[in-house]
Design an enzyme around this catalytic site. Sequence first.
Site, PDB file in Angstrom:
ATOM      1  N   ASP A 178     -17.064  72.450  49.053  1.00 16.44           N
ATOM      2  CA  ASP A 178     -17.678  71.104  48.798  1.00 16.44           C
ATOM      3  C   ASP A 178     -16.619  70.003  47.982  1.00 16.44           C
ATOM      4  O   ASP A 178     -15.373  70.457  48.169  1.00 16.44           O
ATOM      5  CB  ASP A 178     -18.846  71.028  47.822  1.00 16.44           C
ATOM      6  CG  ASP A 178     -19.934  70.081  48.214  1.00 16.44           C
ATOM      7  OD1 ASP A 178     -19.650  68.721  47.572  1.00 16.44           O
ATOM      8  OD2 ASP A 178     -20.834  70.301  48.816  1.00 16.44           O
ATOM      9  N   HIS A 238     -20.390  65.671  44.155  1.00 18.20           N
ATOM     10  CA  HIS A 238     -21.558  66.256  45.380  1.00 18.20           C
ATOM     11  C   HIS A 238     -21.469  67.698  44.989  1.00 18.20           C
ATOM     12  O   HIS A 238     -22.620  68.404  45.291  1.00 18.20           O
ATOM     13  CB  HIS A 238     -20.965  65.799  46.443  1.00 18.20           C
ATOM     14  CG  HIS A 238     -21.813  66.383  47.967  1.00 18.20           C
ATOM     15  ND1 HIS A 238     -21.652  67.439  48.594  1.00 18.20           N
ATOM     16  CD2 HIS A 238     -22.985  65.854  48.315  1.00 18.20           C
ATOM     17  CE1 HIS A 238     -22.628  67.696  49.459  1.00 18.20           C
ATOM     18  NE2 HIS A 238     -23.465  66.457  49.277  1.00 18.20           N
ATOM     19  N   SER A 418     -28.178  67.904  52.265  1.00 16.65           N
ATOM     20  CA  SER A 418     -27.218  68.458  51.313  1.00 16.65           C
ATOM     21  C   SER A 418     -27.944  69.029  50.239  1.00 16.65           C
ATOM     22  O   SER A 418     -27.493  69.972  49.386  1.00 16.65           O
ATOM     23  CB  SER A 418     -26.229  67.412  50.829  1.00 16.65           C
ATOM     24  OG  SER A 418     -25.089  67.302  51.464  1.00 16.65           O
TER      25      SER A 418
END
Length: 553
Positions: A178, A238, A418
């Site tokens: 990520d 994220h 996600s």
Amino acid sequence: MFDALRTRLSARLLIPGVMALVCGSVVALPAAADDAPVLPPAPSAGQHASPGVATDQFIVQFKPPATAASGLRKESYGKVARNLGVPVGDVRGTSGGARVLRAGRALAAAEIETALAALRTDPAVEYAEPDTRMYPTAIPNDPYYRQQWGLWDFSGSMNMPDAWAANKGAGVVVAVVDTGITNHPDLNANVLPGYDMMADPADSRDSDGRDANPRDEGDWTAAGMCGDGAAASPSSWHGTQVASIIAATANNGTGITGVAPEAKVLPVRALGPCGGYLSDVTDGIIWAAGGTVAGAPLNPTPARVINLSLGATQPCSPTFQNAVDFAYNSGAAVVAAAGNEDRPAADSSPANCQNVISVAAVARTGLLTPYSNYGTAVDVAAPGGDMTNAASDGILVAYNQGTQAAAAEGYAYSAGTSMAAPHASGLAALLMSRLGDLATPANVEARLKATARKYAWACATKTCGSGVLDGPAALNFQTDREITGTAPTIAGEAVVGTHLTATVTGSRSFGNSVSLTSAPTSAVAAAPVVPPYDPWISGQAIVGGLLTAVPGP
Ligand SMILES: [Ca+2]
Ligand SMILES: [Ca+2]
Ligand SMILES: [Ca+2]
């Protein structure tokens, strides 16, 4: 909502293989004066499933002769279904001789009253009551746990409190390929060193290429940076969000808990501003699984689960398939977000690659979210949240309040596939830990699918795999009753109160489910065999009946 971050890809959309972040919108909670995390007011008692309000089950005690006649009971169930307009079915008997009846979906308070009225006026029924949801008192002490509906609430959750008694993921490493990781007090204890796989110094914001520090340097963008007309965007953090869903520290009196709070997160940085390259993502996967990547030291802590909350609309490329296959053959389950484009997941990579567990997103209602990809390329669904009506219908994650570089830690609500994928990765970690020597990617996927809640109404028009992941269903099995082989055939008399043992030759496999069918020679139905079709024999049998085990679907 989920398109906000995709715009960052624009600058590289013309370059084949550029990965887009799959993420929903993020609602950052405003900083308080003392920089403490700010959350909405604590939910009222009613939000946490007040008794009698939010259940889908009833306990019904029948009178003779219905107590021993399933045909008469079915008539009663038919009346309930007609009054309710919702299918109902018999789940099992209770130790007290009553029946457990389940509706096809969670019911509103008025519907529960309707069902009870139908049952209580039925002459065959002695009494009926809602099968109220009880909560373990040993729920985590993390103060925001009540906002983590994906872990405990009804239709849309994975029912984790009932699963944590079996396993919390100890001993399992989950790689998060990520944007990297940030310092966070609710996460640090479970984070391994990891690696920064971003090869291009021009993208990395840490002044070099690949290095041993996967710190998230921020993926903020200026207007136009990711393509003509692309809006500016703040840093998403994220990777930290995703990691926290998997393994935020539980019972530390702080923030939230992860799905697998005793697992370790291996951060592999491969995404930055405007996404990241396929080559960095796939090298990250191979490195995470223990493979050799030129210029990087071997990963000392190979992952058994690899989370990919990322993707792009394209076929599964050979490079991606090769990386996934390497991980799969190394014993790591690869979990991929289905994508947020409201289109078939078959169009979205890596969800469309072979040997991945692709995950669609459901809302708090248990329904497929409006943004989630769907279709035959989806394996399972998990909580991803939908903030259309309220931010708190999103997934609560650990976060950083910095709009560019990292600043104070905090929490935020977020939504997207996600968020769904790391829920699945967390449960996969628990299964890897629980299965011991049976822990393989194939077995984990088969078990997750076989035990998912198959709500026909949840994905009625856009199919979303085997159903919504369910923690206790996946984890609560008896290892001493495993079927040790494929396609077993069992015959013999079973006696209630004894274990039924099936032994066959061959390798152990979870891919071949078996179901039990009964051919009773006695009319006494003490504990009928019931689906779900499952590779474990439960030991339930009809007294005097003949049990056979046959390959399931
Ligand atoms: Ca670097
Ligand atoms: Ca770095
Ligand atoms: Ca915590």
